[in-house]
Design an enzyme around this catalytic site. Structure first.
Site, mmCIF file in Angstrom:
data_model
loop_
_atom_site.group_PDB
_atom_site.id
_atom_site.type_symbol
_atom_site.label_atom_id
_atom_site.label_comp_id
_atom_site.label_asym_id
_atom_site.label_seq_id
_atom_site.Cartn_x
_atom_site.Cartn_y
_atom_site.Cartn_z
ATOM 1 N N SER A 153 0.807 -1.221 0.000
ATOM 2 C CA SER A 153 0.000 0.000 0.000
ATOM 3 C C SER A 153 0.838 1.269 0.000
ATOM 4 O O SER A 153 0.374 2.319 -0.443
ATOM 5 C CB SER A 153 -0.932 0.009 1.218
ATOM 6 O OG SER A 153 -0.181 -0.008 2.421
ATOM 7 N N GLY A 188 -1.840 -4.582 1.116
ATOM 8 C CA GLY A 188 -1.929 -5.839 1.850
ATOM 9 C C GLY A 188 -0.932 -6.890 1.410
ATOM 10 O O GLY A 188 -0.897 -7.978 1.979
ATOM 11 N N ASN A 230 4.432 -6.111 5.946
ATOM 12 C CA ASN A 230 3.305 -6.902 6.423
ATOM 13 C C ASN A 230 3.747 -8.250 6.982
ATOM 14 O O ASN A 230 3.095 -8.819 7.861
ATOM 15 C CB ASN A 230 2.287 -7.098 5.292
ATOM 16 C CG ASN A 230 1.568 -5.805 4.963
ATOM 17 O OD1 ASN A 230 1.181 -5.052 5.856
ATOM 18 N ND2 ASN A 230 1.412 -5.529 3.685
ATOM 19 N N ASP A 257 -6.177 7.796 9.257
ATOM 20 C CA ASP A 257 -6.063 6.452 9.839
ATOM 21 C C ASP A 257 -4.758 6.284 10.610
ATOM 22 O O ASP A 257 -4.541 5.264 11.261
ATOM 23 C CB ASP A 257 -6.189 5.369 8.758
ATOM 24 C CG ASP A 257 -5.130 5.475 7.672
ATOM 25 O OD1 ASP A 257 -4.190 6.291 7.819
ATOM 26 O OD2 ASP A 257 -5.240 4.753 6.677
ATOM 27 N N HIS A 307 -1.284 5.492 6.600
ATOM 28 C CA HIS A 307 -0.749 5.719 5.263
ATOM 29 C C HIS A 307 -0.325 7.173 5.080
ATOM 30 O O HIS A 307 -1.022 8.084 5.499
ATOM 31 C CB HIS A 307 -1.806 5.344 4.215
ATOM 32 C CG HIS A 307 -2.224 3.915 4.287
ATOM 33 N ND1 HIS A 307 -3.310 3.497 5.028
ATOM 34 C CD2 HIS A 307 -1.683 2.799 3.744
ATOM 35 C CE1 HIS A 307 -3.427 2.190 4.932
ATOM 36 N NE2 HIS A 307 -2.452 1.739 4.161
#
Length: 238
Positions: free
Chosen positions: A61, A98, A126, A209, A212
């Site tokens: 991402s 992801g 991740n 959030d 990002h």
């Protein structure tokens, strides 16, 4: 000491949110991004002339520019700078939200149907957030690099490093960090020490959030990448 702990806490929350948010959007956005990259990205490569070289950014991402317009993600900013210097390079954004190193290994083959001159690999964050054994991350990233090099013997490869916060345990964070330094040395690729340098954990540079990068945050990522990429472009030009 209190300030330092607060900073570490923010970084940990940032990284944990990254894993959580990426996991939530993986099915829907990963599919959409793969389709866009497969169709539009492939077309971009085909349309370049014989004098234009291709730079592929292969990541998650952070590369995809989650939450932003496509032209605000750092690969697009790199393209803008390249264009301003009248260099003959076409940037392809092959970022999928992801994505893990294993996922990247699974999807690299279709991307290699077209020639690549410079390959920027941005994966592994991740993996770390999910507690995957760093040795597995190393092996997956190494496989991706070797596949790219086998298909494109003269390719220049740049590895974007990632780090985990100390709160996740000294042994794990050290072993995870060394995945990138060791891989860069073993496979003789250029290394961006920490892609998120100057951005991770800074609220003003991340979206609501807290995960990002904002438009301004992406600009810093672009600078981090450009610092390593620019000498390669200069060398190729000479």
């Amino acid at each position: 000491m209190k300030i330092k702990n607060n900073i570490l806490t923010i970084c940990l929350l940032w990284l944990l949110c990254l894993g959580g948010c990426d996991a939530n959007v993986e099915t829907k956005e990963q599919t959409a991004t793969k389709q866009q990259t497969n169709e539009e990205g492939k077309a971009d490569i085909v349309q370049t002339n014989e004098h234009t070289q291709t730079i592929v950014f292969f990541g998650n991402s952070l590369t995809a520019g989650y939450g932003l317009e496509p032209d605000q993600a750092f690969p697009a900013l790199i393209q803008n700078r390249i264009d301003s210097l009248n260099l003959s390079y076409k940037v392809v954004n092959a970022g999928v939200s992801g994505e893990t190193s294993a996922g990247g290994k699974s999807r690299i083959d279709w991307l290699l149907r077209q020639p690549i001159d410079i390959f920027v690999l941005e994966l592994g964050a991740n993996d770390g957030l999910r507690g995957i054994d760093p040795s597995s991350t190393y092996q997956n990233l190494q496989t991706i690099i070797q596949k790219v090099r086998e298909k494109n013997p003269n390719v220049r490869i740049v590895l974007a490093g990632m780090q985990m916060p100390p709160s996740m345990g000294q042994n794990f964070t050290q072993e995870f960090r060394e995945v990138y330094t060791r891989l860069a040395e073993d496979e003789n690729v250029e290394l961006i020490p920490f892609l998120l340098e100057g951005v991770a954990g800074i609220s003003d540079l991340n979206q609501s959030d807290g995960v990002h990068p904002t438009v301004e945050g992406q600009k810093i990522l672009a600078e981090n990448v450009w610092e390593v990429l620019a000498p390669i472009l200069k060398e190729n030009a000479s």
